[in-house]
Write an enzyme that holds these catalytic residues in place. Structure first.
Site, PDB file in Angstrom:
ATOM      1  N   PRO A   2     -26.603 -25.562  25.994  1.00  0.00           N
ATOM      2  CA  PRO A   2     -25.873 -26.414  27.082  1.00  0.00           C
ATOM      3  C   PRO A   2     -26.419 -27.726  27.474  1.00  0.00           C
ATOM      4  CG  PRO A   2     -26.580 -24.219  27.781  1.00  0.00           C
ATOM      5  CD  PRO A   2     -27.095 -24.226  26.171  1.00  0.00           C
ATOM      6  N   GLU A   3     -25.424 -28.694  27.676  1.00  0.00           N
ATOM      7  CA  GLU A   3     -25.822 -30.129  28.009  1.00  0.00           C
ATOM      8  C   GLU A   3     -25.737 -30.330  29.462  1.00  0.00           C
ATOM      9  OE1 GLU A   3     -24.309 -32.731  24.978  1.00  0.00           O
ATOM     10  OE2 GLU A   3     -24.569 -31.025  23.508  1.00  0.00           O
ATOM     11  N   LYS A  58     -31.217 -31.260  31.738  1.00  0.00           N
ATOM     12  CA  LYS A  58     -30.791 -30.022  31.062  1.00  0.00           C
ATOM     13  C   LYS A  58     -31.532 -28.965  32.065  1.00  0.00           C
ATOM     14  CE  LYS A  58     -29.793 -31.738  26.519  1.00  0.00           C
ATOM     15  NZ  LYS A  58     -30.221 -31.499  25.224  1.00  0.00           N
ATOM     16  N   ARG A 255     -29.879 -33.912  12.132  1.00  0.00           N
ATOM     17  CA  ARG A 255     -28.739 -33.202  13.323  1.00  0.00           C
ATOM     18  C   ARG A 255     -27.654 -33.602  12.599  1.00  0.00           C
ATOM     19  NH1 ARG A 255     -31.175 -32.187  18.302  1.00  0.00           N
ATOM     20  NH2 ARG A 255     -29.174 -31.142  18.628  1.00  0.00           N
TER      21      ARG A 255
END
Ligand SMILES: [Zn+2]
Length: 281
Positions: A2-3, A58, A255
């Protein structure tokens, strides 16, 4: 993971249920996730009331009535479950808050990377976090300074929570596409115009995602609609919504990254076709 938009949505959803609740007990089956220690946090929470629920980066921040705070970071797979919502006992319960109303809040976390931290000094606990991208002090000039001062590729720079708090893989890719910037661009080579466009892109994509209740791409975070609006993230080989070119996936700073090779050219400045403004009245 979750961001910012997903955490913001969780905070908004749980605020009406949690604010005003008094904690009767706090328990965990995974003490490793609790800082400074489970016994200390249990005694710090027992009989305390929750006065506010906010977000920083976050982190979910529970404000307690003795001017202390509980920070919850969901990391990879953490989620809140409200007992009243779940007639079945949810899976992967790691921690449980029981309130004096009899209601319960579960912290469920399949992969056990989530963290719960109690602090008497919120400023110190969040000192490593960069500015909030939706806050008033995150101005175009502030971003320009960040980019100028560092010589790092845009993707890892934007993911760094000490630089800007709240962006993760999804919204970094989305903001860079909207700004027409290649994620491997070195930050000090970003022009003033590009920097301004990136600032606008970061804020607009986060606001859009909050309006859509975040992105739901797996069972961990249900209920969001933003996945239907994503332009590059998770859309490898699908046509770019701007130009039709197939979206490419690549790795930058370890990434997984998604770009449109045409809208986000590697070393060039995106050619912007601007119509000459007529000066005639
Ligand atoms: Zn494109």
């Amino acid at each position: 993971m979750p961001e910012l938009p997903e955490v913001e949505t969780i905070v908004r959803n749980f605020r009406p249920r949690l604010v005003g609740q008094r904690i009767a007990s706090f328990n965990t089956s995974w003490p490793k996730s609790i800082t400074p220690s489970f016994p200390r946090v249990r005694s710090a929470l027992t009989d305390r009331s929750i006065t506010a629920l906010t977000r920083r980066g976050k982190f979910i921040v529970l404000h307690l009535n003795d001017a202390s705070w509980l920070l919850v970071h969901l990391r990879m797979s953490g989620r809140f479950e409200w007992a009243a919502d779940a007639p079945r006992r949810p899976n992967h319960i790691r921690s449980t808050w029981r309130f004096t109303t009899g209601e319960k809040l579960y912290f469920c976390d399949a992969r056990k990377f989530g963290r719960i931290t109690h602090t008497h000094d919120l400023a110190i606990a969040t000192a490593d976090l960069g500015p909030e991208p939706l806050a008033r002090n995150f101005t175009p000039t502030a971003l320009r300074t960040i980019l100028k001062q560092r010589r790092r590729q845009l993707k890892p720079l934007l993911l760094d929570q000490s630089v800007i708090a709240g962006l993760g893989n999804i919204y970094t890719d989305e903001a860079l596409h909207r700004a027409g910037l290649h994620p491997a661009t070195t930050s000090d080579r970003v022009s003033a115009t590009q920097s301004e466009r990136l600032h606008e892109s970061i804020r607009s994509v986060l606001r859009l995602a909050i309006r859509n209740h975040g992105t739901s791409i797996d069972w961990i975070y249900p209920g969001g609609w933003m996945q239907k609006r994503l332009r590059v993230y998770g859309r490898t080989n699908e046509p770019c919504r701007t130009c039709g070119t197939p979206i490419k996936s690549l790795r930058i700073a370890q990434r997984g990254t998604h770009i449109c090779p045409k809208c986000q050219p590697k070393n060039g400045h995106k050619r912007t076709r601007r119509r000459k403004r007529s000066t005639k009245g």
